[in-house]
Design a protein around this motif. Structure first.
Motif, PDB file in Angstrom:
ATOM      1  N   LEU B  46      47.374  39.118  37.343  1.00  0.00           N
ATOM      2  CA  LEU B  46      47.279  38.110  38.401  1.00  0.00           C
ATOM      3  C   LEU B  46      46.909  38.774  39.727  1.00  0.00           C
ATOM      4  CD1 LEU B  46      50.011  35.343  38.876  1.00  0.00           C
ATOM      5  CD2 LEU B  46      48.200  35.857  40.483  1.00  0.00           C
ATOM      6  N   PHE B  47      45.761  38.403  40.241  1.00  0.00           N
ATOM      7  CA  PHE B  47      45.382  38.869  41.579  1.00  0.00           C
ATOM      8  C   PHE B  47      45.692  37.743  42.554  1.00  0.00           C
ATOM      9  CE2 PHE B  47      42.943  39.988  45.233  1.00  0.00           C
ATOM     10  CZ  PHE B  47      42.962  41.362  45.241  1.00  0.00           C
ATOM     11  N   PRO B  48      46.630  37.966  43.487  1.00  0.00           N
ATOM     12  CA  PRO B  48      47.104  36.837  44.284  1.00  0.00           C
ATOM     13  C   PRO B  48      46.214  36.473  45.470  1.00  0.00           C
ATOM     14  CG  PRO B  48      48.461  38.772  44.701  1.00  0.00           C
ATOM     15  CD  PRO B  48      47.420  39.181  43.705  1.00  0.00           C
ATOM     16  N   ASP B  49      44.924  36.467  45.258  1.00  0.00           N
ATOM     17  CA  ASP B  49      44.007  35.867  46.215  1.00  0.00           C
ATOM     18  C   ASP B  49      42.950  35.160  45.381  1.00  0.00           C
ATOM     19  OD1 ASP B  49      42.485  35.136  48.473  1.00  0.00           O
ATOM     20  OD2 ASP B  49      43.121  36.938  49.532  1.00  0.00           O
ATOM     21  N   ILE B  50      41.989  34.476  46.042  1.00  0.00           N
ATOM     22  CA  ILE B  50      41.064  33.678  45.256  1.00  0.00           C
ATOM     23  C   ILE B  50      40.166  34.545  44.376  1.00  0.00           C
ATOM     24  CG2 ILE B  50      41.055  31.692  46.792  1.00  0.00           C
ATOM     25  CD1 ILE B  50      38.335  32.700  47.834  1.00  0.00           C
ATOM     26  N   TYR B  51      39.613  33.891  43.372  1.00  0.00           N
ATOM     27  CA  TYR B  51      38.704  34.484  42.391  1.00  0.00           C
ATOM     28  C   TYR B  51      37.636  35.349  43.043  1.00  0.00           C
ATOM     29  CZ  TYR B  51      35.150  34.225  38.623  1.00  0.00           C
ATOM     30  OH  TYR B  51      34.225  34.499  37.650  1.00  0.00           O
ATOM     31  N   ASP B  52      37.016  34.812  44.089  1.00  0.00           N
ATOM     32  CA  ASP B  52      35.895  35.490  44.746  1.00  0.00           C
ATOM     33  C   ASP B  52      36.270  36.889  45.215  1.00  0.00           C
ATOM     34  OD1 ASP B  52      36.220  32.674  45.011  1.00  0.00           O
ATOM     35  OD2 ASP B  52      34.444  32.559  46.271  1.00  0.00           O
ATOM     36  N   ILE B  53      37.535  37.061  45.574  1.00  0.00           N
ATOM     37  CA  ILE B  53      38.007  38.347  46.080  1.00  0.00           C
ATOM     38  C   ILE B  53      38.619  39.166  44.948  1.00  0.00           C
ATOM     39  CG2 ILE B  53      39.632  39.400  47.705  1.00  0.00           C
ATOM     40  CD1 ILE B  53      38.898  37.351  49.571  1.00  0.00           C
ATOM     41  N   ARG B  77      43.115  36.810  32.765  1.00  0.00           N
ATOM     42  CA  ARG B  77      43.143  36.887  34.223  1.00  0.00           C
ATOM     43  C   ARG B  77      43.610  35.592  34.864  1.00  0.00           C
ATOM     44  NH1 ARG B  77      37.588  36.760  35.217  1.00  0.00           N
ATOM     45  NH2 ARG B  77      37.705  35.713  33.196  1.00  0.00           N
ATOM     46  N   CYS B  78      44.116  35.767  36.052  1.00  0.00           N
ATOM     47  CA  CYS B  78      44.521  34.610  36.835  1.00  0.00           C
ATOM     48  C   CYS B  78      44.377  34.982  38.313  1.00  0.00           C
ATOM     49  CB  CYS B  78      45.966  34.276  36.506  1.00  0.00           C
ATOM     50  SG  CYS B  78      46.547  32.818  37.343  1.00  0.00           S
ATOM     51  N   TYR B  79      43.923  34.035  39.112  1.00  0.00           N
ATOM     52  CA  TYR B  79      43.777  34.258  40.551  1.00  0.00           C
ATOM     53  C   TYR B  79      44.475  33.111  41.281  1.00  0.00           C
ATOM     54  CZ  TYR B  79      40.166  37.206  38.557  1.00  0.00           C
ATOM     55  OH  TYR B  79      39.504  38.132  37.791  1.00  0.00           O
ATOM     56  N   GLU B 118      49.411  44.026  51.975  1.00  0.00           N
ATOM     57  CA  GLU B 118      50.635  43.274  52.236  1.00  0.00           C
ATOM     58  C   GLU B 118      50.401  41.786  52.488  1.00  0.00           C
ATOM     59  OE1 GLU B 118      49.574  45.886  54.015  1.00  0.00           O
ATOM     60  OE2 GLU B 118      50.903  47.519  53.443  1.00  0.00           O
ATOM     61  N   SER B 119      49.216  41.461  52.992  1.00  0.00           N
ATOM     62  CA  SER B 119      48.999  40.062  53.366  1.00  0.00           C
ATOM     63  C   SER B 119      48.921  39.140  52.145  1.00  0.00           C
ATOM     64  CB  SER B 119      47.742  39.937  54.225  1.00  0.00           C
ATOM     65  OG  SER B 119      46.697  40.672  53.638  1.00  0.00           O
ATOM     66  N   LEU B 120      49.090  39.705  50.947  1.00  0.00           N
ATOM     67  CA  LEU B 120      49.090  38.867  49.745  1.00  0.00           C
ATOM     68  C   LEU B 120      50.505  38.442  49.340  1.00  0.00           C
ATOM     69  CD1 LEU B 120      46.529  40.830  47.534  1.00  0.00           C
ATOM     70  CD2 LEU B 120      46.125  38.786  48.886  1.00  0.00           C
ATOM     71  N   TYR B 121      51.509  38.924  50.046  1.00  0.00           N
ATOM     72  CA  TYR B 121      52.883  38.702  49.573  1.00  0.00           C
ATOM     73  C   TYR B 121      53.251  37.230  49.413  1.00  0.00           C
ATOM     74  CZ  TYR B 121      53.819  43.714  50.214  1.00  0.00           C
ATOM     75  OH  TYR B 121      53.798  45.076  50.123  1.00  0.00           O
ATOM     76  N   THR B 122      52.906  36.418  50.425  1.00  0.00           N
ATOM     77  CA  THR B 122      53.276  34.999  50.290  1.00  0.00           C
ATOM     78  C   THR B 122      52.526  34.359  49.113  1.00  0.00           C
ATOM     79  OG1 THR B 122      51.658  34.558  52.011  1.00  0.00           O
ATOM     80  CG2 THR B 122      53.985  34.527  52.665  1.00  0.00           C
ATOM     81  N   ASN B 123      51.327  34.864  48.825  1.00  0.00           N
ATOM     82  CA  ASN B 123      50.594  34.317  47.685  1.00  0.00           C
ATOM     83  C   ASN B 123      51.257  34.655  46.359  1.00  0.00           C
ATOM     84  OD1 ASN B 123      48.746  33.367  49.490  1.00  0.00           O
ATOM     85  ND2 ASN B 123      46.964  34.174  48.404  1.00  0.00           N
ATOM     86  N   VAL B 124      51.969  35.774  46.317  1.00  0.00           N
ATOM     87  CA  VAL B 124      52.709  36.107  45.100  1.00  0.00           C
ATOM     88  C   VAL B 124      53.752  35.019  44.856  1.00  0.00           C
ATOM     89  CG1 VAL B 124      54.342  37.724  44.055  1.00  0.00           C
ATOM     90  CG2 VAL B 124      52.354  38.591  45.305  1.00  0.00           C
ATOM     91  N   LEU B 125      54.449  34.652  45.913  1.00  0.00           N
ATOM     92  CA  LEU B 125      55.466  33.605  45.783  1.00  0.00           C
ATOM     93  C   LEU B 125      54.820  32.279  45.391  1.00  0.00           C
ATOM     94  CD1 LEU B 125      57.003  35.838  47.266  1.00  0.00           C
ATOM     95  CD2 LEU B 125      58.131  34.084  48.618  1.00  0.00           C
ATOM     96  N   ASN B 126      53.711  31.997  46.054  1.00  0.00           N
ATOM     97  CA  ASN B 126      53.049  30.730  45.789  1.00  0.00           C
ATOM     98  C   ASN B 126      52.554  30.624  44.352  1.00  0.00           C
ATOM     99  OD1 ASN B 126      52.363  28.275  47.169  1.00  0.00           O
ATOM    100  ND2 ASN B 126      50.213  28.824  46.853  1.00  0.00           N
ATOM    101  N   LYS B 525      50.848  30.981  53.477  1.00  0.00           N
ATOM    102  CA  LYS B 525      50.152  31.514  52.305  1.00  0.00           C
ATOM    103  C   LYS B 525      48.755  31.914  52.758  1.00  0.00           C
ATOM    104  CE  LYS B 525      48.918  26.885  50.795  1.00  0.00           C
ATOM    105  NZ  LYS B 525      49.204  25.780  49.905  1.00  0.00           N
ATOM    106  N   PHE B 526      48.036  32.606  51.907  1.00  0.00           N
ATOM    107  CA  PHE B 526      46.712  33.109  52.266  1.00  0.00           C
ATOM    108  C   PHE B 526      46.735  33.784  53.646  1.00  0.00           C
ATOM    109  CE2 PHE B 526      45.366  30.028  49.005  1.00  0.00           C
ATOM    110  CZ  PHE B 526      44.656  30.910  48.203  1.00  0.00           C
ATOM    111  N   ASP B 527      47.708  34.642  53.857  1.00  0.00           N
ATOM    112  CA  ASP B 527      47.840  35.311  55.146  1.00  0.00           C
ATOM    113  C   ASP B 527      46.707  36.290  55.433  1.00  0.00           C
ATOM    114  OD1 ASP B 527      50.342  34.264  56.258  1.00  0.00           O
ATOM    115  OD2 ASP B 527      51.267  35.142  54.487  1.00  0.00           O
ATOM    116  N   ALA B 528      45.949  36.645  54.398  1.00  0.00           N
ATOM    117  CA  ALA B 528      44.824  37.553  54.629  1.00  0.00           C
ATOM    118  C   ALA B 528      43.636  36.793  55.209  1.00  0.00           C
ATOM    119  CB  ALA B 528      44.428  38.236  53.323  1.00  0.00           C
ATOM    120  N   TRP B 529      43.728  35.480  55.218  1.00  0.00           N
ATOM    121  CA  TRP B 529      42.601  34.674  55.682  1.00  0.00           C
ATOM    122  C   TRP B 529      42.771  34.337  57.146  1.00  0.00           C
ATOM    123  CZ3 TRP B 529      38.501  32.844  52.533  1.00  0.00           C
ATOM    124  CH2 TRP B 529      38.571  33.332  51.222  1.00  0.00           C
ATOM    125  N   GLN B 530      41.741  34.688  57.927  1.00  0.00           N
ATOM    126  CA  GLN B 530      41.858  34.499  59.366  1.00  0.00           C
ATOM    127  C   GLN B 530      41.894  33.030  59.769  1.00  0.00           C
ATOM    128  OE1 GLN B 530      39.979  37.180  61.921  1.00  0.00           O
ATOM    129  NE2 GLN B 530      40.945  38.794  60.761  1.00  0.00           N
TER     130      GLN B 530
END
Lengths: 206, 626
Positions: B46-53, B77-79, B118-126, B525-530
């Motif tokens: 599981l990559f906790p950001d969108i497929y594209d990334i 796989r899962c995104y 680190e900015s993926l952490y909330t996405n792990v929870l989500n 969530k998606f904290d890596a996204w500006q």
């Protein structure tokens, strides 16, 4: 040399858009070792022309694309190289040589046929009547990219048929460069939810 | 709608309603679909950001390839679904599912999270929540999947300790197999979940956070971290592969455009430069190179398998690859006429790099990227990046005169001892490079200055350093913006809010788990996204949990302090980091460790795995003994 490829775009690829389909083809051609001619200039691009964009979510039974190759190929040999490397969701149906001076496929295209499998829950009791009403008018307005357009002139014919899998709509729509009918718009005009249908483009007519 | 719809049918019905549905379909070329009945163990990566990334992530590709090579294992796989898809999934009761066979994630034996930053952490929870799993490790039962995580961010696992059952510290190639084997043995034995964790704790490099307890002093600093379970040993030593296995070549080819549509071949792992801010440079030691022939064969096989037109040769410092010329000549010879674009990131600032790139430039000429990081000799001494202004100008001149029109320059601001003069020097340097370009190549010339903000990272010599005050950073950014107004000089920078979040999480302790949970509950969530701003949500979460964000970001650590990641051993000794920290305070350079060993500790630690292709010279003192 110029070739015209006829292919199916099936289930796995129905959510791949026009530009992405083009990239998918270019990658498949590279895997097959078919070198394409490139445009001139600062940013050379391979010469590939798809006849018409297929709306996202639709499958295509006979999509058409022209390619220009660097070397000469016999269509049957090209098939042999391509078949094993095509991605899931693309099936090559036919390959033929086209005269280099022939008009662009996008320009030569006149119209297109769609086959729409209606969801079993779609209310079909008065659908024929709705079709008749639509065909009897001269104007039916739909919204496309924020603009109102009259889609009625883009509809040549609609037929409701019964098939093994249930009710099916056959549509013959215009497909000229600045006047292309969209099946989802026609379905909406008929009061049918496009998301509940399986839509396939069955034919491109030149 | 009838209720008898399968999960797959439900998915198909919402796909036409979302942006880029190709992210969620699966079925891509080179994806591996196995029969669920024919394997013993099913792993969801599981990559906790969108497929594209997530799709181009090399770590995911490596593990996917390795696991699927085993006959008794399948990996799917899962995104993270984008917000539009997530809303529809929740609305329609669709749980998070794998792309290959559309199984709900709860059906898997193991869920492996990739945690590169680190900015993926909330996405792990989500994503755990979307999967319908309890978020807390302690709340998950023996019939629920084992949740593991690895990647660069896992080197400080503490902020995520409450959510992950087991962390992998270091390189995953070997340890993933051991984890699967251990899982299989446990499953056959039919034990409790605690038995599985106990068995996993016996694998070197695996960290079971629940086997340790942390006590704090009144001032909030850690007093002790101690095992609370017999299987909890100290320290947790990172894993490496002594020799890099052959690279992955059968990359999955997406149906939609993603951030990197290319073949990525890692030519070398590790870096000997020793830049003091660089997390990757410290944790990826030692340097291991792949043989030229292996890389050439892999590039060929990968292009065959994918049809991609671009190849990226990855490493932390490409110029340091010993046989770079031979490699580049080989590639240039093979692909000169095929419209293949080959990119070689992380080149040193010297004219040799320009010669190298010149051979690869082919028909397309993108920008040429250099990372001077600092613009004054003083700052260069602090961060240990010895590149003189003269060297940079000579290189820029060479680049422009060979036909490139754009140079990208990467700088870093925000070291606490940085002054406005240091920032002024960045401005001057950009203008100087631009002027050289104009002189050599005329009006089409462009400079792109990417100015990021320094975030001190765990396991680096700056792990004790405070972050620069956001007001001071904003002042520096204002200065850059107001003085780099030339339309041909493009400037980009990092929002101070994003920098702060990265700072809290990179050096956080266990208590941050609560903050992360609270922030996610309040919508982060998606904290890596500006475009997804959650700064206030985070600040509020800190307040609610009664922790001070400044304690994590703006406080210099004392040298005797127990750091939250002290029990995780990156292979580099703390005494070495400390020596480097002192050197940075003195502004003293430390030369590349290919020249001389500075005894960071990596060689003795992995002596049994050392192979010929390690690029560590003998330590100075040992040479004397011999």
């Amino acid at each position: 040399m110029r070739f015209r490829l006829t292919f199916q775009k099936t289930q796995a690829m129905r959510f791949t858009g026009h530009l992405d389909l083009q990239h998918t083809w270019m990658r498949a051609l590279r895997r097959a070792g078919i070198a394409l001619e490139h445009s001139q200039g600062f940013h050379p691009l391979p010469k590939v022309q798809l006849a018409s964009a297929l709306p996202l979510g639709c499958t295509g039974a006979a999509e058409i694309m022209d390619i220009w190759t660097e070397k000469d190929w016999i269509p049957a040999e090209m098939d042999l190289c391509l078949q094993p490397v095509l991605p899931p969701g693309i099936r090559l149906v036919n390959t033929e040589v086209v005269d280099l001076t022939a008009p662009k496929v996008q320009v030569a295209l006149r119209s297109q046929e769609y086959r729409v499998e209606l969801h079993q829950n779609t209310l079909t009791s008065d659908l024929q009547q709705r079709i008749d009403t639509l065909m009897a008018t001269t104007e039916s307005i739909a919204e496309r990219r924020g603009k109102s357009i009259n889609i009625r002139p883009l509809i040549h014919e609609i037929q409701l048929q019964r098939s093994e899998s249930g009710m099916v709509l056959m549509m013959h729509l215009s497909a000229q460069e600045s006047a292309t009918g969209r099946p989802d718009e026609v379905l909406s005009a008929l009061g049918v939810n496009p998301a509940e249908c399986l839509v396939e483009r069955t034919r491109l007519i030149f | 709608m009838p209720t008898t719809l399968t999960l797959s049918q439900k998915i198909d019905q919402i796909l036409p309603l979302v942006q880029k549905p190709g992210r969620y379909t699966g079925g891509e070329l080179n994806s591996v679909v196995k029969d669920w009945q024919e394997v013993h163990t099913r792993v969801a990566l599981l990559f906790p950001d969108i497929y594209d990334i997530g799709l181009p992530n090399l770590g995911m590709a490596i593990l996917y390839d390795l696991l699927n090579k085993r006959a008794d294992v399948l990996a799917e796989r899962c995104y993270a679904p984008w917000v539009d898809m997530e809303a529809l999934m929740r609305q329609n009761g669709i749980p998070l599912y794998s792309l290959e066979t559309r199984h709900p994630l709860t059906d898997f034996d193991i869920i492996g999270f990739s945690l590169p930053y680190e900015s993926l952490y909330t996405n792990v929870l989500n994503t755990l929540d979307l999967a319908g799993l309890p978020l807390l490790s302690a709340d998950r039962g023996k019939d629920q999947p084992l949740v593991i995580a690895g990647g660069h961010a896992a080197y400080n696992p503490e902020p995520m300790h409450a959510f992950i059952d087991a962390f992998v510290i270091g390189e995953g190639e070997e340890v993933i197999e051991e984890i699967v084997n251990t899982y299989q043995q446990w499953k056959e034995g039919g034990g409790l979940r605690i038995d599985l964790l106990t068995a996993l704790a016996g694998i070197p490099g695996v960290y079971i956070p629940s086997f340790y307890s942390v006590d704090y002093q009144l001032d909030g600093r850690i007093s002790t971290l101690k095992p609370n379970h017999p299987a909890g040993s100290l320290p947790i030593q990172k894993r490496i592969v002594g020799k890099l296995p052959p690279p992955v070549t059968n990359f999955i080819v997406p149906y939609i455009e993603i951030v990197h549509d290319r073949v990525a071949i890692e030519i070398m792992r590790g870096c000997t430069r020793g830049c003091r801010f660089c997390h990757a440079g410290m944790i990826n030691r030692p340097v291991r190179e792949r043989p030229v022939a292996e890389i050439l064969a892999a590039v060929d096989a990968a292009l065959q398998a994918t049809g991609h037109q671009e190849v990226a040769l990855l490493s932390l410092s490409s110029s340091d690859y010993t046989r770079i010329e031979e490699l580049v000549d080989g590639l240039a010879k093979r692909y000169a006429t095929e419209h293949i674009v080959i990119s070689l990131p992380s080149l040193r600032i010297e004219s040799f790099s320009v010669q190298i790139m010149d051979k690869l430039k082919g028909s397309r000429l993108g920008g040429f990227t250099l990372a001077p990081e600092a613009a004054t000799d003083r700052m260069r001494g602090i961060i240990n990046k010895p590149v003189s202004t003269q060297q940079l100008m000579d290189t820029a001149r060479a680049i422009y005169s060979r036909g490139w029109t754009t140079i990208k320059l990467y700088f870093m601001i925000g070291h606490p001892s940085e002054t406005l003069e240091d920032v002024q020097a960045i401005i001057d340097l950009c203008q100087q490079v631009y002027r050289v370009g104009r002189e050599v190549a005329g009006g089409r010339v462009k400079v792109h200055a990417g100015v990021s903000t320094f975030v001190p990272k765990a396991h680096t010599p700056f792990q004790w350093t405070a972050c620069d005050d956001p007001d001071s950073v904003r002042k520096k950014q204002d200065m850059l913006r107001s003085q780099l107004r030339n339309p041909n000089i493009k400037l980009s920078w990092t929002d101070t809010k994003d920098t702060q979040m990265e700072a809290w999480l990179s050096r956080g302790d266990r208590r941050l788990s609560e903050v992360i949970l609270q922030a996610w509950r309040s919508g982060a969530k998606f904290d890596a996204w500006q475009d997804q701003h959650h700064h206030d949500t985070w600040l509020k979460a800190f307040e609610e949990i009664d922790l001070d964000p400044a304690f994590y970001a703006f406080r210099a650590r004392t040298l005797d302090e127990v750091l939250p990641w002290d029990h995780i051993h990156s292979g580099v000794r703390k005494s070495y980091l400390l020596a480097e920290y002192s050197n940075s305070l003195l502004g003293a350079f430390r030369e590349d460790c290919r020249q001389q060993c500075h005894a960071c500790g990596i060689v003795p630690l992995f002596n049994d795995q050392a192979a010929e292709d390690w690029f560590c010279p003998l330590p100075a003192n040992r040479e004397v003994q011999i």
